[in-house]
Design an enzyme around this catalytic site. Structure first.
Site, PDB file in Angstrom:
ATOM      1  N   HIS A 136      53.167 109.964 -65.745  1.00 57.44           N
ATOM      2  CA  HIS A 136      53.597 108.572 -65.329  1.00 57.44           C
ATOM      3  C   HIS A 136      53.451 107.938 -66.437  1.00 57.44           C
ATOM      4  CE1 HIS A 136      48.932 108.662 -65.181  1.00 57.44           C
ATOM      5  NE2 HIS A 136      49.129 107.664 -65.661  1.00 57.44           N
TER       6      HIS A 136
HETATM    7  P1  TYD Z   1      45.870 109.567 -61.909  1.00 63.43           P
HETATM    8  O1  TYD Z   1      46.088 108.134 -62.714  1.00 63.43           O
HETATM    9  O2  TYD Z   1      47.277 109.976 -61.452  1.00 63.43           O
HETATM   10  O3  TYD Z   1      45.313 110.650 -62.833  1.00 63.43           O
HETATM   11  P2  TYD Z   1      45.905 111.540 -63.957  1.00 63.43           P
HETATM   12  O4  TYD Z   1      46.922 110.627 -64.751  1.00 63.43           O
HETATM   13  O5  TYD Z   1      44.735 111.941 -64.803  1.00 63.43           O
HETATM   14  O6  TYD Z   1      46.740 112.503 -63.493  1.00 63.43           O
HETATM   15  O7  TYD Z   1      45.022 109.464 -60.865  1.00 63.43           O
HETATM   16  C1  TYD Z   1      44.431 110.552 -59.957  1.00 63.43           C
HETATM   17  C2  TYD Z   1      43.871 110.026 -58.629  1.00 63.43           C
HETATM   18  O8  TYD Z   1      42.720 109.376 -58.974  1.00 63.43           O
HETATM   19  C3  TYD Z   1      45.038 108.955 -57.848  1.00 63.43           C
HETATM   20  O9  TYD Z   1      44.827 109.254 -56.604  1.00 63.43           O
HETATM   21  C4  TYD Z   1      44.194 107.588 -58.175  1.00 63.43           C
HETATM   22  C5  TYD Z   1      42.714 107.946 -58.531  1.00 63.43           C
HETATM   23  N1  TYD Z   1      42.330 107.073 -59.550  1.00 63.43           N
HETATM   24  C6  TYD Z   1      41.585 106.060 -59.072  1.00 63.43           C
HETATM   25  O10 TYD Z   1      41.051 105.852 -57.799  1.00 63.43           O
HETATM   26  N2  TYD Z   1      40.999 104.912 -59.967  1.00 63.43           N
HETATM   27  C7  TYD Z   1      41.243 105.413 -61.123  1.00 63.43           C
HETATM   28  O11 TYD Z   1      40.950 104.216 -62.389  1.00 63.43           O
HETATM   29  C8  TYD Z   1      42.064 106.376 -61.784  1.00 63.43           C
HETATM   30  C9  TYD Z   1      42.394 106.706 -63.143  1.00 63.43           C
HETATM   31  C10 TYD Z   1      42.355 107.148 -60.711  1.00 63.43           C
END
Ligand code: TYD
Length: 144
Positions: free
Chosen positions: A57
């Protein structure tokens, strides 16, 4: 009208402080002293199974400093035109990721911890999770 440009060259690797001690080193990251953004959130990825890929992303406004607090991983950066890979494997280096950069984090070593210092609280609206949407956003984004 001027294009609001962020490219992978804005994503620098910072050498952080390191307090040497034979009994174990310390790295300090102090907002206003060591960070070029206001620190609003800290989170970390851990227990990442081998072969997993994270990220996938971009953010519209968020700044992040990414640190391999333990172990190692590769951060793939893509500004829509150019790409680069940054290998992180030291807890005293931080990779700055500016807004408008697509990132993927891959090749996690066993026991890796990906520490993220972020400039704002979690905001689902700040995410671009579709690559084509990201490319369109990069084309469209402009400021007066
Ligand atoms: P995501 O940012 O997509 O993780 P990565 O980039 O590491 O793969 O987040 C994964 C999940 O965690 C998503 O459902 C949202 C949740 N999340 C939160 O609730 N708070 C946060 O600060 C972060 C970073 C993620």
């Amino acid at each position: 009208m001027r294009k609001l440009v962020s490219d992978i060259n804005c994503c620098d690797l910072y050498e952080l402080s390191k307090i040497h001690n034979p009994a174990g080193n310390i790295t300090v990251v102090q907002p206003t002293v060591h960070l070029p953004f206001r620190l609003r959130r800290v989170y970390y990825l851990y227990d990442v199974p081998g072969g997993s890929e994270r990220g996938g992303h971009a953010h519209k406004n968020l700044y992040q400093l990414i640190v391999a607090a333990s172990g190692s991983f590769d951060v793939l950066l893509d500004d829509g035109r150019n790409k680069k890979v940054v290998y992180l494997n030291r807890p005293y280096y931080g990779l700055m990721i500016v807004p408008g950069i697509w990132r993927e984090i891959v090749n996690f070593s066993s026991g890796a911890i990906c520490l993220v210092l972020a400039s704002d609280k979690y905001n689902v609206a700040d995410y671009l999770r579709d690559y084509n949407e990201f490319k369109q956003y990069k084309n469209d984004t402009s400021v007066i």
